[in-house]
Design an enzyme around this catalytic site. Structure first.
Site, PDB file in Angstrom:
ATOM      1  N   ASP A 162      41.966  41.318  26.567  1.00 47.89           N
ATOM      2  CA  ASP A 162      41.444  40.981  27.882  1.00 47.89           C
ATOM      3  C   ASP A 162      40.248  41.926  28.085  1.00 47.89           C
ATOM      4  OD1 ASP A 162      41.312  40.084  30.610  1.00 47.89           O
ATOM      5  OD2 ASP A 162      42.351  41.925  31.198  1.00 47.89           O
TER       6      ASP A 162
ATOM      7  N   THR B  74      36.208  47.205  35.597  1.00 47.85           N
ATOM      8  CA  THR B  74      35.293  46.518  36.517  1.00 47.85           C
ATOM      9  C   THR B  74      35.946  46.281  37.876  1.00 47.85           C
ATOM     10  OG1 THR B  74      36.024  44.547  35.385  1.00 47.85           O
ATOM     11  CG2 THR B  74      33.797  45.313  34.867  1.00 47.85           C
TER      12      THR B  74
ATOM     13  N   LYS C 149      43.707  41.203  40.152  1.00 47.87           N
ATOM     14  CA  LYS C 149      43.544  41.426  38.712  1.00 47.87           C
ATOM     15  C   LYS C 149      43.939  40.171  37.937  1.00 47.87           C
ATOM     16  CE  LYS C 149      44.078  46.396  38.193  1.00 47.87           C
ATOM     17  NZ  LYS C 149      44.993  47.480  37.799  1.00 47.87           N
ATOM     18  N   GLY C 150      43.066  39.707  37.089  1.00 47.69           N
ATOM     19  CA  GLY C 150      43.367  38.543  36.263  1.00 47.69           C
ATOM     20  C   GLY C 150      43.259  37.223  36.999  1.00 47.69           C
TER      21      GLY C 150
ATOM     22  N   ARG D 180      37.745  33.738  39.997  1.00 51.72           N
ATOM     23  CA  ARG D 180      36.855  33.968  41.142  1.00 51.72           C
ATOM     24  C   ARG D 180      37.218  33.078  42.332  1.00 51.72           C
ATOM     25  NH1 ARG D 180      30.750  33.291  39.566  1.00 51.72           N
ATOM     26  NH2 ARG D 180      31.536  34.430  37.753  1.00 51.72           N
TER      27      ARG D 180
ATOM     28  N   SER E 179      37.038  36.019  33.150  1.00 47.82           N
ATOM     29  CA  SER E 179      35.735  36.225  33.788  1.00 47.82           C
ATOM     30  C   SER E 179      34.646  35.318  33.230  1.00 47.82           C
ATOM     31  CB  SER E 179      35.297  37.671  33.602  1.00 47.82           C
ATOM     32  OG  SER E 179      33.968  37.832  34.029  1.00 47.82           O
TER      33      SER E 179
ATOM     34  N   ASN F 271      31.688  36.225  33.678  1.00 49.31           N
ATOM     35  CA  ASN F 271      30.644  37.209  33.399  1.00 49.31           C
ATOM     36  C   ASN F 271      30.934  37.991  32.124  1.00 49.31           C
ATOM     37  OD1 ASN F 271      29.096  36.827  35.887  1.00 49.31           O
ATOM     38  ND2 ASN F 271      30.869  37.728  36.921  1.00 49.31           N
TER      39      ASN F 271
ATOM     40  N   GLU G 216      46.592  43.367  27.587  1.00 51.58           N
ATOM     41  CA  GLU G 216      46.405  42.839  28.951  1.00 51.58           C
ATOM     42  C   GLU G 216      46.767  43.852  30.022  1.00 51.58           C
ATOM     43  OE1 GLU G 216      45.713  40.829  31.322  1.00 51.58           O
ATOM     44  OE2 GLU G 216      44.882  39.143  30.236  1.00 51.58           O
TER      45      GLU G 216
HETATM   46  C1  G6P Z   1      39.157  39.114  35.633  1.00 51.47           C
HETATM   47  C2  G6P Z   1      39.354  40.114  36.763  1.00 51.47           C
HETATM   48  C3  G6P Z   1      39.468  39.405  38.098  1.00 51.47           C
HETATM   49  C4  G6P Z   1      38.280  38.479  38.294  1.00 51.47           C
HETATM   50  C5  G6P Z   1      38.234  37.449  37.184  1.00 51.47           C
HETATM   51  C6  G6P Z   1      37.044  36.508  37.299  1.00 51.47           C
HETATM   52  O1  G6P Z   1      40.346  38.451  35.386  1.00 51.47           O
HETATM   53  O2  G6P Z   1      40.512  40.885  36.531  1.00 51.47           O
HETATM   54  O3  G6P Z   1      39.532  40.361  39.124  1.00 51.47           O
HETATM   55  O4  G6P Z   1      38.372  37.814  39.552  1.00 51.47           O
HETATM   56  O5  G6P Z   1      38.133  38.154  35.942  1.00 51.47           O
HETATM   57  O6  G6P Z   1      35.871  37.243  37.107  1.00 51.47           O
HETATM   58  P1  G6P Z   1      34.398  36.725  37.351  1.00 51.47           P
HETATM   59  O7  G6P Z   1      33.559  37.760  36.653  1.00 51.47           O
HETATM   60  O8  G6P Z   1      34.274  35.374  36.704  1.00 51.47           O
HETATM   61  O9  G6P Z   1      34.163  36.661  38.816  1.00 51.47           O
HETATM   62 MG    MG Z   2      42.315  42.224  33.170  1.00 54.71          MG
END
Ligand code: G6P
Ligand code: MG
Length: 220
Positions: free
Chosen positions: A10, A18, A46-47, A50, A117, A119, A170
């Site tokens: 992960d 982050t 967490k996890g 968005r 994510s 990103n 994870e």
């Molecule tokens: C990870 C983080 C989450 C976040 C998700 C989506 O799982 O733990 O807190 O919301 O990614 O991330 P993004 O960068 O696409 O907003």
């Molecule tokens: Mg994570």
């Protein structure tokens, strides 16, 4: 087909922290909408994707938005989050992680990223690990969020490994559950009270020895 061992990481909370940037950005969104956002609430994201994160936050703030405003706020939050990501470099890689990646490389054990994510690729480039992963599966590649094992199953396929030969690192409950449902070995990074479903649990990577990794990846 004879399979081989492989590793899936992960990203957020495992390779980089982050969560602190997500916290700043979600807090600004909440405050701009007129309510507060706590560290405890941030923990629960967490996890979580968005879209689902914003849904939860609006529920906590007892607020509803039109679809257009929802999407606008989500885009604003991401722009704000990316302004923190912009400042990231390889110093953000969490302690103990480089040692494990080096071991995997030197022993030709393939490894992938399996993150919710959207990103993830941007972040990997900022911390200069983009070229190191044999496969990257992120929030842009999946249709089902963790605890659905989709993200890890795609990663396993890309690494040409059977799920039962994969080890997943994870930090989220949903991620550990996804690895378990996918019949992979789950390694929880974080609080053992929270991640009790994991096959093995460590507070962070500095607690993980190369001997442990060796044993884990030994072929029976
Ligand atoms: C990870 C983080 C989450 C976040 C998700 C989506 O799982 O733990 O807190 O919301 O990614 O991330 P993004 O960068 O696409 O907003
Ligand atoms: Mg994570």
């Amino acid at each position: 087909m004879s399979s081989h061992k492989a590793v899936i990481f992960d990203l957020d909370g495992v390779i980089v922290d982050t969560a602190k940037f997500h916290f700043q950005a979600w807090k600004k969104l909440a405050n701009d909408l007129g309510f507060d956002f706590t560290h405890e609430q941030n923990e629960q994201l967490k996890g979580v994707s968005r879209v689902e994160s914003l849904k939860k936050i609006l529920k906590w703030g007892d607020m509803e938005l039109s679809e257009e405003e929802f999407n606008r706020q989500m885009a604003l939050k991401n722009d704000n989050y990316l302004s923190y990501v912009e400042e990231m470099d390889e110093n953000e890689i969490l302690p103990g992680v480089p040692k494990v990646l080096k071991y995997l490389k030197e022993n030709n054990i393939p490894f992938a990223l399996g993150s919710a994510s959207k990103n993830a690729r941007t972040i990997l480039k900022k911390i200069k690990l983009y070229e190191d992963f044999d496969a990257i599966v992120d929030g842009t590649d999946v249709s089902k969020a963790k605890p659905d094992p989709e993200v890890f199953l795609i990663a396993a396929e890309k690494l040409k490994a059977e799920p039962q030969d994969c080890v997943v690192f994870e930090d989220s409950v949903a991620g550990v559950e996804a690895a378990n449902i996918g019949k992979m070995t789950s390694i929880g990074i974080g609080d053992e009270k929270v991640l009790q479903e994991a096959d093995h649990i460590f507070n962070d990577f500095t607690e993980i020895s190369i001997e442990f990794i060796e044993n884990l990846l030994r072929k029976e």
